[in-house]
Scaffold this active site. Structure first.
Site, PDB file in Angstrom:
ATOM      1  N   ALA A   4      10.060  56.325  91.199  1.00  0.00           N
ATOM      2  CA  ALA A   4      11.348  55.754  90.808  1.00  0.00           C
ATOM      3  C   ALA A   4      11.298  55.386  89.335  1.00  0.00           C
ATOM      4  O   ALA A   4      10.218  55.163  88.787  1.00  0.00           O
ATOM      5  CB  ALA A   4      11.628  54.524  91.652  1.00  0.00           C
TER       6      ALA A   4
ATOM      7  N   GLY B 105       7.764  56.953  94.482  1.00  0.00           N
ATOM      8  CA  GLY B 105       8.903  57.734  94.991  1.00  0.00           C
ATOM      9  C   GLY B 105       8.677  59.227  94.872  1.00  0.00           C
ATOM     10  O   GLY B 105       9.234  60.015  95.640  1.00  0.00           O
TER      11      GLY B 105
ATOM     12  N   GLU C 132       6.814  60.064  97.896  1.00  0.00           N
ATOM     13  CA  GLU C 132       7.740  59.895  99.033  1.00  0.00           C
ATOM     14  C   GLU C 132       8.700  61.095  99.119  1.00  0.00           C
ATOM     15  O   GLU C 132       9.013  61.581 100.215  1.00  0.00           O
ATOM     16  CB  GLU C 132       8.495  58.577  98.877  1.00  0.00           C
ATOM     17  CG  GLU C 132       7.602  57.353  99.087  1.00  0.00           C
ATOM     18  CD  GLU C 132       8.303  56.054  98.771  1.00  0.00           C
ATOM     19  OE1 GLU C 132       8.440  55.231  99.707  1.00  0.00           O
ATOM     20  OE2 GLU C 132       8.725  55.873  97.616  1.00  0.00           O
TER      21      GLU C 132
ATOM     22  N   GLU D 239       2.987  51.470  94.297  1.00  0.00           N
ATOM     23  CA  GLU D 239       4.033  50.446  94.164  1.00  0.00           C
ATOM     24  C   GLU D 239       3.459  49.028  94.166  1.00  0.00           C
ATOM     25  O   GLU D 239       3.964  48.144  93.467  1.00  0.00           O
ATOM     26  CB  GLU D 239       5.047  50.579  95.314  1.00  0.00           C
ATOM     27  CG  GLU D 239       6.015  51.738  95.175  1.00  0.00           C
ATOM     28  CD  GLU D 239       5.460  53.051  95.719  1.00  0.00           C
ATOM     29  OE1 GLU D 239       6.262  53.995  95.883  1.00  0.00           O
ATOM     30  OE2 GLU D 239       4.244  53.153  95.963  1.00  0.00           O
TER      31      GLU D 239
HETATM   32  C1  LIG Z   1      10.983  53.793  95.678  1.00  0.00           C
HETATM   33  C2  LIG Z   1       9.530  53.809  95.350  1.00  0.00           C
HETATM   34  O1  LIG Z   1       8.859  53.506  96.501  1.00  0.00           O
HETATM   35  C3  LIG Z   1       9.096  52.828  94.318  1.00  0.00           C
HETATM   36  C4  LIG Z   1      10.016  51.746  94.060  1.00  0.00           C
HETATM   37  C5  LIG Z   1       8.560  53.525  93.098  1.00  0.00           C
HETATM   38  O2  LIG Z   1       8.514  54.698  93.002  1.00  0.00           O
HETATM   39  S1  LIG Z   1       7.970  52.500  91.871  1.00  0.00           S
HETATM   40  C6  LIG Z   1       7.231  53.614  90.706  1.00  0.00           C
HETATM   41  C7  LIG Z   1       5.912  54.068  91.196  1.00  0.00           C
HETATM   42  N1  LIG Z   1       5.289  54.911  90.211  1.00  0.00           N
HETATM   43  C8  LIG Z   1       4.261  54.490  89.481  1.00  0.00           C
HETATM   44  O3  LIG Z   1       3.793  53.397  89.617  1.00  0.00           O
HETATM   45  C9  LIG Z   1       3.698  55.454  88.468  1.00  0.00           C
HETATM   46  C10 LIG Z   1       3.759  54.850  87.105  1.00  0.00           C
HETATM   47  N2  LIG Z   1       3.320  55.766  86.074  1.00  0.00           N
HETATM   48  C11 LIG Z   1       2.014  56.042  85.893  1.00  0.00           C
HETATM   49  O4  LIG Z   1       1.126  55.630  86.605  1.00  0.00           O
HETATM   50  C12 LIG Z   1       1.680  56.905  84.708  1.00  0.00           C
HETATM   51  O5  LIG Z   1       2.685  56.807  83.795  1.00  0.00           O
HETATM   52  C13 LIG Z   1       1.474  58.398  85.053  1.00  0.00           C
HETATM   53  C14 LIG Z   1       2.610  58.952  85.816  1.00  0.00           C
HETATM   54  C15 LIG Z   1       0.164  58.542  85.832  1.00  0.00           C
HETATM   55  C16 LIG Z   1       1.321  59.180  83.693  1.00  0.00           C
HETATM   56  O6  LIG Z   1       0.323  58.551  82.942  1.00  0.00           O
HETATM   57  P1  LIG Z   1       0.142  58.948  81.368  1.00  0.00           P
HETATM   58  O7  LIG Z   1      -1.015  58.159  80.874  1.00  0.00           O
HETATM   59  O8  LIG Z   1       0.128  60.385  81.254  1.00  0.00           O
HETATM   60  O9  LIG Z   1       1.471  58.461  80.638  1.00  0.00           O
HETATM   61  P2  LIG Z   1       1.996  56.977  80.435  1.00  0.00           P
HETATM   62  O10 LIG Z   1       1.724  56.538  79.072  1.00  0.00           O
HETATM   63  O11 LIG Z   1       1.519  56.116  81.540  1.00  0.00           O
HETATM   64  O12 LIG Z   1       3.561  57.185  80.626  1.00  0.00           O
HETATM   65  C17 LIG Z   1       4.282  57.947  79.700  1.00  0.00           C
HETATM   66  C18 LIG Z   1       5.625  57.294  79.513  1.00  0.00           C
HETATM   67  O13 LIG Z   1       6.352  57.383  80.751  1.00  0.00           O
HETATM   68  C19 LIG Z   1       6.776  56.101  81.162  1.00  0.00           C
HETATM   69  N3  LIG Z   1       6.734  56.056  82.634  1.00  0.00           N
HETATM   70  C20 LIG Z   1       5.729  56.414  83.430  1.00  0.00           C
HETATM   71  N4  LIG Z   1       6.056  56.265  84.735  1.00  0.00           N
HETATM   72  C21 LIG Z   1       7.317  55.800  84.761  1.00  0.00           C
HETATM   73  C22 LIG Z   1       8.226  55.458  85.803  1.00  0.00           C
HETATM   74  N5  LIG Z   1       7.907  55.567  87.089  1.00  0.00           N
HETATM   75  N6  LIG Z   1       9.440  55.002  85.448  1.00  0.00           N
HETATM   76  C23 LIG Z   1       9.801  54.890  84.141  1.00  0.00           C
HETATM   77  N7  LIG Z   1       8.974  55.208  83.078  1.00  0.00           N
HETATM   78  C24 LIG Z   1       7.765  55.659  83.409  1.00  0.00           C
HETATM   79  C25 LIG Z   1       5.765  55.144  80.512  1.00  0.00           C
HETATM   80  O14 LIG Z   1       6.299  53.864  80.342  1.00  0.00           O
HETATM   81  C26 LIG Z   1       5.529  55.819  79.178  1.00  0.00           C
HETATM   82  O15 LIG Z   1       6.609  55.509  78.359  1.00  0.00           O
HETATM   83  P3  LIG Z   1       6.400  55.247  76.847  1.00  0.00           P
HETATM   84  O16 LIG Z   1       5.381  54.189  76.706  1.00  0.00           O
HETATM   85  O17 LIG Z   1       5.904  56.559  76.234  1.00  0.00           O
HETATM   86  O18 LIG Z   1       7.740  54.844  76.329  1.00  0.00           O
END
Ligand SMILES: C[C@H](O)[C@H](C)C(=O)SCCNC(=O)CCNC(=O)[C@H](O)C(C)(C)COP(=O)([O-])OP(=O)([O-])OC[C@H]1O[C@@H](n2cnc3c(N)ncnc32)[C@H](O)[C@@H]1OP(=O)([O-])[O-]
Length: 719
Positions: free
Chosen positions: A61, A100, A103, A123
């Site tokens: 998400a 997500g 999912e 999450e």
């Molecule tokens: C319904 C559902 O159940 C629920 C509620 C959800 O789904 S909650 C969401 C769950 N998802 C997560 O927890 C995954 C979170 N992301 C990561 O673990 C990592 O990003 C990555 C995927 C392994 C890539 O790592 P990276 O090292 O290559 O790049 P980065 O530097 O980390 O990220 C590169 C850029 O992308 C942005 N970014 C990464 N994931 C994002 C996300 N999910 N949403 C928005 N921005 C995101 C981050 O801030 C950065 O921005 P900027 O700083 O450049 O402006």
């Protein structure tokens, strides 16, 4: 956005397009709904493949949308529409399928992953739970125990482990989309009922209650007050005990309790703060995107004590060749053994070959003549470090970066001992250096942006949370720790016990209270620093004057314990007692309690009742106040830098966001009012004097943390 193409004549290919991680923003969700509908209604299409652009499936998400009103199609019915489709839908997973994103893939009928892909439901690390069916579908697919582990830890699994667990159906080393299209062609027309995970019963688990009890107990213990891990267990329990629809209702209820919680906001703040500190800036205006790091192919470490050994391992694990220098032969042999052991254990954990040959050992500093960067980690003595820097300046090739691992000495003074002070920065690691995430990169007024850029890049390569900070006494972390520790000592003088203070801090969420931490790191470390500062006085003078040193209140309690040889775990006695020197289990020590009683009597102090609230306010607000001084001095670029330092290096509970975020949550006016209250009670304690920045922020209406930069002006906060 999601793009639609028909490939191989009868496969509908849906490509998620939302760089950099194809997060499921409102526009992407709308794109998926539209393209899935198109594929399902296209008579020429026999099966569908969903993939992500730029070699990443989906990062979940869009976390950036959490702070605003949700728009666009909701995730759950979107995924349900895919699962109930009458044509096979195959997820082509490259890079990451997280939250997500996984999912979405679990809603598909088949999942093909590239061998380098990473999958997970992280999450919980954002203070949430998998709320698009993940907590109900994953247990049905891989069983309750495995699902509980992935969902309560939030850990990412490799494609190989995902295949072994049954999350994915195939792993490929080649083009994943091609493999998925080929697979989609092969399953066209097959019955899909067996592939609709939500319709599966959850695999029966013998003695379910015992399993959940055991897991809940472990989770409560490790959560230290975090609420999301507990909700995750409850959601999986619903999957194991309720029909899918009711389980989804339970998932929705639990997510509702988490989504707006302060802890979720704190954890999401940490997520973005850890990414923001990588975009460093210096007061000179130099910044991360205008300063080109120097390439580092070969590094060296001078001094192979505890820190030097850990730093050598951290460097070697990045693939660099490392020259490890120790002049004492016995110390060198011991270090070689220790480093080899750490490299072997690290390699075993990561399932790779231990690169022992990457480290070359030498007793001769000449051996570092052709390296690109040197990290000095000799004993914390300015004269010794100065000598080493002079030797390095003479030996190293032009342009070699000279870094010091000092935790308290003046980096600029060391720089002034070399012909090229612009090549000198601090790289302050935390013990054990190959494990602890935090790295303070310390720049002096003459450090070049290129030197900072190189150290920051190397820190990232070592997997560190690297934070660029200005040169001052104690840099950021230790400078804020000083008033925190002093307040704890004062609380003992006034009637508290180490147990009470530590309990308050551990209930707040710290992994260790200040006195247990002091016993672990050794009371003699602080004693040596206080002696160096001329604060320690021999003998047992009593009365108020004995507790005023250099014009301010001072508690000699730590010094007196050290004079008794009570250095903590290493001597088996400190603020607590231990079975034997080196053991880690702290037990209350009656000796310490009677010593405190005698000390108070000698100094005419009357013990009073102190509650947890006062412990937290005095220890944490004193630390936070120093944080505001640091921001005002421009030593830290923004509150996020301080918070990342404390969360990744000082055990500040992540679900509390960090000291500055916490102050913002509590309310700056409240923090100011409480500091003024304690300052009135303790006028001889300057660190309780509220910082002018705190006053200015309150005077300007306590703006949200991402707006502090405007008040700080000379600072360059980015949030
Ligand atoms: C319904 C559902 O159940 C629920 C509620 C959800 O789904 S909650 C969401 C769950 N998802 C997560 O927890 C995954 C979170 N992301 C990561 O673990 C990592 O990003 C990555 C995927 C392994 C890539 O790592 P990276 O090292 O290559 O790049 P980065 O530097 O980390 O990220 C590169 C850029 O992308 C942005 N970014 C990464 N994931 C994002 C996300 N999910 N949403 C928005 N921005 C995101 C981050 O801030 C950065 O921005 P900027 O700083 O450049 O402006």
């Amino acid at each position: 956005m999601a793009e639609y193409n028909r490939v191989s004549e009868c496969v509908g290919l849906i490509t998620l397009r939302n760089p950099p991680v194809n997060a499921l923003s409102a526009a992407v969700r709308q794109g998926i709904v539209d393209t899935v509908e198109r594929a399902l209604s296209d008579p020429n299409v026999k099966s569908v493949v969903i993939c992500g652009q730029n070699g990443i499936f989906c990062g979940g998400a869009d976390i950036k949308e959490f702070g605003s009103k949700m728009t666009g199609p909701p995730l759950i019915p979107m995924i349900h529409a895919i699962e109930s489709a009458n044509k096979p839908v195959v997820a082509a997973i490259e890079g990451s399928a997280l939250g997500g994103g996984l999912e979405l893939a679990l809603g598909c009928h088949y999942r093909i992953a590239h061998s380098k892909a990473r999958l997970g439901l992280p999450e919980v690390s954002l203070g949430l739970l998998p709320a698009a069916g993940g907590s109900q579908r994953l247990p049905r697919l891989i069983g309750v125990p495995a699902a509980l582990n992935l969902i309560t830890t939030g850990r990412h699994v490799t494609a190989a482990e995902a295949l072994q667990l049954g999350i994915v159906d195939q792993v490929t080393d080649h083009n994943t989309v091609d493999a998925a299209v080929k697979f989609a062609l092969s399953v066209a027309g097959r019955s899909l009922d067996p592939r609709r995970i939500s319709t599966h019963p959850c695999p029966q688990q013998p003695d379910l209650d015992a399993l959940f009890e055991e897991v809940m107990q472990k989770v409560r213990q490790s959560a230290r007050g975090a609420i999301a891990p507990i909700a995750c267990v409850q959601a999986v329990r619903a999957a194991a005990t309720l029909p899918y629809a009711q389980g989804m209702e339970r998932e929705r209820e639990l997510m509702a309790t988490l989504f707006t919680s302060g802890q979720a906001r704190a954890l999401q703040y940490c997520f973005f703060a850890e990414r923001a500190v990588g975009r460093w800036r210096m007061p000179s205006g130099a910044r991360w995107d205008t300063s080109k790091p120097r390439p580092v192919h070969k590094a060296a470490v001078i001094g192979l004590g505890t820190m030097g050994r850990g730093i050598t391992v951290a460097l070697a694990q990045t693939g660099l060749s490392v020259i490890a220098v120790e002049t004492q032969e016995k110390q060198l042999m011991e270090a070689k053994q220790a480093i080899s052991g750490m490299l072997e254990r690290g390699a075993k954990r990561r399932g790779v070959a231990p690169a022992l040959d990457r480290v070359i050992y030498s007793q001769n500093i000449q051996a570092v003549a052709d390296v690109d960067l040197v990290i000095e980690a000799v004993f914390e003595d300015i004269a010794l470090k100065t000598k080493v820097f002079q030797q390095l300046s003479a030996v190293c090739k032009p342009g070699t970066l000279l870094c010091t691992n000092t935790s308290a000495l003046d980096v600029d003074q060391l720089a002034s001992e070399t012909p090229n002070p612009e090549l000198v920065v601090g790289m302050h690691f935390f013990a054990p250096a190959h494990v602890m995430k935090l790295l303070e990169v310390v720049y002096g007024p003459r450090s070049s942006p290129q030197a900072v850029a190189t150290a920051m890049q190397l820190g990232k390569k070592m997997g560190k949370a690297s934070v660029a900070v200005g040169n001052c006494r104690g840099f950021v972390g230790n400078r804020m720790l000083k008033p925190y520790i002093e307040e704890a000592f004062f609380l003992l003088e006034e009637g508290a016990t180490p147990e009470l203070v530590d309990q308050a801090l551990e209930e707040f969420g710290f992994s260790m209270g200040v006195f247990r931490m002091s016993d672990l790191s050794g009371l003699d470390v602080g004693w040596r620093v206080r002696k160096g500062d001329g604060l320690v006085e021999p003998g047992t003078a009593s009365g108020r004057s004995a507790r005023i040193r250099q014009g301010r209140r001072y508690s000699p309690l730590g010094d007196l314990l050290c004079e008794e040889g009570r250095f903590g775990q290493k001597t088996g006695r400190g603020w607590y007692q231990y079975d034997k020197p080196g053991s880690r289990v702290a037990r209350s020590d009656p000796w310490l309690h009677s010593f405190l009683g005698a000390y108070r009597a000698q100094h005419g102090l009357v013990a009073r009742r102190i509650d947890h609230q006062e412990v937290l306010e005095r220890c944490l607000y004193a630390l936070i106040n120093e944080g505001f001084h640091i921001l005002d001095d421009g030593i830290a670029a923004g509150p996020e830098d301080i918070d990342v330092i404390y969360v990744s290096g000082y055990g500040w509970p992540r679900h509390r966001g960090g000291p500055m975020f916490y102050a913002n949550m509590v309310g700056l006016a409240k923090v100011l009012e409480r500091l003024e209250h304690y300052q009135q009670l303790h006028p001889e304690v300057p660190h309780l004097q509220p910082s002018s920045l705190l006053r200015r922020l309150v005077a300007s209406g306590s703006p949200p943390i991402h707006k502090w930069g405007e008040v700080i002006k000379k600072l360059h906060s980015q949030l």
